[in-house]
Design an enzyme around this catalytic site. Structure first.
Site, short mmCIF file in Angstrom:
data_model
loop_
_atom_site.label_atom_id
_atom_site.label_comp_id
_atom_site.label_asym_id
_atom_site.label_seq_id
_atom_site.Cartn_x
_atom_site.Cartn_y
_atom_site.Cartn_z
N ASP A 1 -8.76 0.08 2.22
CA ASP A 1 -7.49 0.09 1.52
C ASP A 1 -7.75 0.50 0.07
O ASP A 1 -8.90 0.46 -0.41
CB ASP A 1 -6.87 -1.31 1.60
CG ASP A 1 -5.45 -1.34 1.05
OD1 ASP A 1 -4.73 -0.35 1.23
OD2 ASP A 1 -5.08 -2.36 0.44
N ASP B 1 -5.19 -0.11 -3.08
CA ASP B 1 -4.75 -1.13 -4.04
C ASP B 1 -5.28 -2.50 -3.66
O ASP B 1 -5.11 -2.95 -2.52
CB ASP B 1 -3.21 -1.16 -4.10
CG ASP B 1 -2.63 0.09 -4.74
OD1 ASP B 1 -3.03 0.41 -5.87
OD2 ASP B 1 -1.82 0.76 -4.08
#
Length: 259
Positions: free
Chosen positions: A13, A15
């Site tokens: 991922d 953020d």
């Protein structure tokens, strides 16, 4: 428990894992550099559908993080690919930003508010009452309801922001129709990403900061999962869930030596 095969590809991922509130997480640059030096296939994923791949690459570059365009995979791209398979050359009424509209244009979709095949809801910072009203009426008129991701909130320097899942709930309340969410935790997004880089779930790992999207998506796709504590999940939150990641680490820096 059967021993897993060595990790040959990585999905991570963005953020909360590589960056947090617009600042690189310490060790993210070393993690990405080690991945590229190793030659192992990898993808940086995000449920945020606002930006195009090139936008995200430039954003990361400004922070000192180098990621090839082809190594970025977004919920907007996954949504466009899904619709292209489901109904090639279709039409859609879109609430979203350039990341989503560009992805749909690139697969040959026509954006229209006249009897569209789909209403597609993505992330935007400018939700309008008029656009939501039109979406509700089109869904009531027979358009199929698709949303890029189910995240209820997103991060910002000022605090939580309402995200796609919250707005989708509003439309569902008004129409009685639930959307099909393409992004995490739907394993579809993970599998399409793995297929894109020629990877297999048995030898792949997912790194994320959220139990309810990243870890769950990786788990359901059959991948090894690592939860980092630099994002939205605190150590005490893990036991609230009926599933667990393969491992919990402080940050992405702790995974550099695993590559």
């Amino acid at each position: 428990m059967a021993e897993r095969k060595p990790i040959e590809s990585w999905l991570t991922d963005m953020d909360g894992v590589l960056i947090h509130e617009g600042v690189p997480v310490p060790g993210a640059d070393r993690f990405l550099k080690r991945l590229q030096e190793s030659g192992k296939p990898f993808l940086v994923l995000t449920n945020n559908s606002i930006y195009t791949r090139r936008d995200l690459q430039a954003r990361l570059h400004r922070m000192g993080l180098e990621v090839p365009v082809e190594s970025i995979w977004t919920s907007a791209l996954a949504t466009a690919q899904f619709l292209d398979i489901q109904r090639p050359g279709g039409t859609a009424y879109v609430i979203g930003e350039a990341g989503l509209t560009t992805a749909l244009h690139d697969v040959g979709y026509v954006l229209s508010d006249v009897a569209p095949d789909y209403v597609v809801l993505g992330e935007t910072r400018t939700y309008s009452f008029e656009a939501l009203t039109k979406a509700i009426r089109l869904i009531n008129g027979g358009a199929r309801f698709i949303a890029t991701n189910p995240d209820h909130t997103g991060p910002s320097a000022e605090g939580a922001l309402p995200a796609t899942g919250s707005v989708a709930a509003l439309i569902t309340k008004a129409t009685g129709r639930d959307p099909y969410f393409v992004g995490k935790p739907n394993p579809l997004m993970m599998r399409t990403g793995l297929n894109m880089i020629g990877a297999h779930s048995e030898t792949s790992a997912m790194v994320g900061d959220r139990m309810d999207t990243d870890v769950l998506a990786g788990l359901e796709a059959g991948m090894e999962t690592f939860l980092v504590l630099t994002g939205l999940t605190a150590p005490g939150d893990v036991d609230r869930f009926p599933f667990r990641p393969s491992a919990v680490v402080d940050s992405i820096a702790d995974l550099v030596d695993k590559i």
